[in-house]
Write a protein that holds these residues in place. Structure first.
Motif, short mmCIF file in Angstrom:
data_model
loop_
_atom_site.label_atom_id
_atom_site.label_comp_id
_atom_site.label_asym_id
_atom_site.label_seq_id
_atom_site.Cartn_x
_atom_site.Cartn_y
_atom_site.Cartn_z
N THR A 1 0.83 -1.20 0.00
CA THR A 1 0.00 0.00 0.00
C THR A 1 0.86 1.25 0.00
OG1 THR A 1 -1.78 -1.13 1.18
CG2 THR A 1 -1.76 1.28 1.27
N ARG A 2 0.50 2.18 -0.87
CA ARG A 2 1.16 3.50 -0.90
C ARG A 2 0.16 4.52 -0.37
NH1 ARG A 2 2.54 4.03 -7.05
NH2 ARG A 2 3.40 6.03 -6.40
N TYR A 3 0.57 5.24 0.66
CA TYR A 3 -0.32 6.25 1.22
C TYR A 3 -0.39 7.44 0.27
CZ TYR A 3 -0.30 3.17 5.15
OH TYR A 3 -0.45 2.04 5.91
N VAL A 4 -1.45 8.20 0.39
CA VAL A 4 -1.77 9.24 -0.60
C VAL A 4 -1.12 10.55 -0.15
CG1 VAL A 4 -3.60 10.39 -1.87
CG2 VAL A 4 -3.95 8.06 -1.03
N GLN A 5 -0.22 11.05 -0.96
CA GLN A 5 0.58 12.20 -0.57
C GLN A 5 -0.19 13.52 -0.63
OE1 GLN A 5 3.72 11.65 0.82
NE2 GLN A 5 2.75 9.64 0.68
N GLU A 6 -1.16 13.62 -1.52
CA GLU A 6 -1.96 14.85 -1.64
C GLU A 6 -3.43 14.47 -1.71
OE1 GLU A 6 -0.79 17.34 -4.87
OE2 GLU A 6 1.36 17.20 -4.40
N VAL A 7 -4.22 15.08 -0.83
CA VAL A 7 -5.66 14.81 -0.82
C VAL A 7 -6.42 16.13 -0.85
CG1 VAL A 7 -5.40 12.63 0.43
CG2 VAL A 7 -5.81 14.75 1.70
N THR A 8 -7.64 16.07 -1.33
CA THR A 8 -8.56 17.20 -1.27
C THR A 8 -9.53 16.92 -0.13
OG1 THR A 8 -8.38 17.59 -3.65
CG2 THR A 8 -10.30 18.52 -2.52
N GLU A 9 -9.53 17.77 0.88
CA GLU A 9 -10.36 17.54 2.05
C GLU A 9 -11.80 17.97 1.79
OE1 GLU A 9 -8.56 19.24 5.52
OE2 GLU A 9 -6.66 18.16 5.23
N ILE A 10 -12.73 17.16 2.26
CA ILE A 10 -14.15 17.43 2.08
C ILE A 10 -14.85 17.40 3.43
CG2 ILE A 10 -14.27 16.66 -0.31
CD1 ILE A 10 -15.18 13.93 0.66
N ALA A 11 -16.09 17.89 3.46
CA ALA A 11 -16.83 18.01 4.72
C ALA A 11 -18.23 17.43 4.58
CB ALA A 11 -16.90 19.48 5.15
N ASP A 12 -18.85 17.14 5.70
CA ASP A 12 -20.22 16.63 5.72
C ASP A 12 -21.15 17.57 4.95
OD1 ASP A 12 -18.95 14.97 7.49
OD2 ASP A 12 -20.10 15.60 9.25
N GLY A 13 -22.03 16.99 4.17
CA GLY A 13 -23.03 17.77 3.46
C GLY A 13 -22.58 18.35 2.13
N ALA A 14 -21.30 18.24 1.80
CA ALA A 14 -20.80 18.81 0.55
C ALA A 14 -21.37 18.05 -0.65
CB ALA A 14 -19.28 18.76 0.52
N VAL A 15 -21.67 18.79 -1.71
CA VAL A 15 -22.02 18.21 -3.00
C VAL A 15 -20.82 18.45 -3.92
CG1 VAL A 15 -23.61 18.20 -4.94
CG2 VAL A 15 -24.47 18.69 -2.63
N LEU A 16 -20.16 17.40 -4.32
CA LEU A 16 -18.90 17.52 -5.04
C LEU A 16 -19.13 17.74 -6.53
CD1 LEU A 16 -16.88 14.68 -3.27
CD2 LEU A 16 -17.12 17.08 -2.62
N ASP A 17 -18.27 18.53 -7.13
CA ASP A 17 -18.34 18.82 -8.56
C ASP A 17 -17.65 17.70 -9.33
OD1 ASP A 17 -18.71 20.04 -10.99
OD2 ASP A 17 -17.05 21.46 -10.75
N LEU A 18 -18.30 16.53 -9.29
CA LEU A 18 -17.81 15.34 -9.96
C LEU A 18 -18.98 14.67 -10.67
CD1 LEU A 18 -15.56 13.78 -7.14
CD2 LEU A 18 -14.77 14.89 -9.25
N PRO A 19 -18.70 13.79 -11.62
CA PRO A 19 -19.79 13.10 -12.30
C PRO A 19 -20.74 12.41 -11.32
CG PRO A 19 -17.75 12.73 -13.47
CD PRO A 19 -17.38 13.47 -12.22
N GLY A 20 -22.04 12.64 -11.51
CA GLY A 20 -23.03 12.08 -10.62
C GLY A 20 -23.38 12.97 -9.45
N SER A 21 -22.67 14.09 -9.28
CA SER A 21 -22.90 15.04 -8.18
C SER A 21 -22.96 14.34 -6.82
CB SER A 21 -24.19 15.84 -8.42
OG SER A 21 -24.11 16.56 -9.63
N PRO A 22 -21.86 13.69 -6.39
CA PRO A 22 -21.87 12.96 -5.12
C PRO A 22 -22.13 13.88 -3.92
CG PRO A 22 -19.93 12.44 -6.44
CD PRO A 22 -20.57 13.63 -7.07
N VAL A 23 -22.91 13.36 -2.98
CA VAL A 23 -23.23 14.07 -1.74
C VAL A 23 -22.53 13.37 -0.58
CG1 VAL A 23 -25.07 14.86 -0.21
CG2 VAL A 23 -25.49 14.69 -2.68
N VAL A 24 -21.81 14.13 0.22
CA VAL A 24 -21.07 13.58 1.35
C VAL A 24 -21.98 13.48 2.57
CG1 VAL A 24 -19.09 13.90 2.89
CG2 VAL A 24 -18.91 14.55 0.46
N VAL A 25 -22.06 12.28 3.15
CA VAL A 25 -22.88 12.04 4.34
C VAL A 25 -21.95 11.62 5.47
CG1 VAL A 25 -24.79 10.70 5.33
CG2 VAL A 25 -24.79 11.27 2.88
N GLY A 26 -21.78 12.47 6.48
CA GLY A 26 -20.89 12.15 7.57
C GLY A 26 -21.38 10.96 8.38
N MET A 27 -20.48 9.97 8.58
CA MET A 27 -20.82 8.78 9.37
C MET A 27 -19.64 8.39 10.25
SD MET A 27 -23.24 6.38 6.97
CE MET A 27 -23.76 5.54 8.46
#
Length: 235
Positions: free
Chosen positions: A124-150
């Motif tokens: 496994t290679r850990y991810v050196q750069e990530v984009t941080e997201i938050a609960d409730g965000a609607v991401l500008d990606l195909p399918g318009s994913p919605v983040v649900v905090g769990m």
């Protein structure tokens, strides 16, 4: 493996990640184990889409059996990797608290370890750069994913609701196949940081309007999220 129009699974009931294929591009949910890179290539070939069509990879949390090919995808294809801010450090370093292993049966546990070895889990290679997201965000990606905090399995565990495919991807917020015992059916996932918080987070899942519930381990579930949440609590 095609589950439904525009909805595909990589891997199997032991370790799974998902691909959403819509006209504007592809969104991935989780990256399984490093060896699932080859599963990704085969699925892309099967649907006739190039690697360059992938617009983003969303991690449900930062554990090693969910970030498998993420860094390779980021480096080789420039695909951004999204993870909740509370799991960003885990994703970059692998650092996490020790949790009790809980019940286990020798056969299923050895099967899980053997599958991990076949899929290069030790590389496994850990991810050196990530984009941080938050609960409730609607991401500008195909399918318009919605983040649900769990939170619970990890501080930054999330579910990802994609209305375009009528699905919610739950990572290890629950499981439908226990990787250490082989027990089938809805139940809490092992190796959870805070089991009580994980159960409380099922309230958020119960509110999601979807008919596919897709875990990181175990078979896909068809039905209402509220029913699945109740079944996990009963287990």
């Amino acid at each position: 493996m095609k589950l439904a129009p525009h909805l595909h699974r990589l891997g199997n009931d032991i370790v799974a990640s998902y691909l959403i294929d819509v006209p504007e591009g592809i969104t991935l949910i989780d990256a399984g184990l490093p060896g699932h890179w080859h599963d990704l290539q085969k699925e892309l070939q099967a649907i006739g889409r190039p690697l360059s069509d992938i617009r983003g990879l969303i991690l449900t949390h930062g554990d090693s059996d969910h970030i498998g090919f993420a860094e390779r995808l980021r480096q080789e294809a420039g695909v951004p990797v999204y993870v909740h801010a509370a799991d960003a450090d885990r994703t970059r370093t692998g650092e996490k608290p020790k949790t009790p292993m809980g019940p286990a049966r020798l056969g299923p546990m050895l099967g899980f370890l053997a599958y991990g070895m076949r899929k290069n889990a030790m590389r496994t290679r850990y991810v050196q750069e990530v984009t941080e997201i938050a609960d409730g965000a609607v991401l500008d990606l195909p399918g318009s994913p919605v983040v649900v905090g769990m939170p619970g399995h990890s501080p930054g565990s999330i579910a990802v609701h994609i209305p375009a495919v009528d699905a919610v991807f739950v990572g290890d917020a629950l499981t439908t196949r226990h990787v250490l015992t082989g027990q089938q059916g809805p139940q809490p996932a092992p190796f959870t940081d805070d089991p009580a918080q994980a159960l409380a987070s099922l309230d958020a899942l119960a509110q999601v309007p979807a008919s596919w519930i897709l875990p990181g381990h175990g078979a896909p579930w068809r039905g209402a999220p509220a029913e699945l949440a109740a079944a996990v609590r009963s287990a």
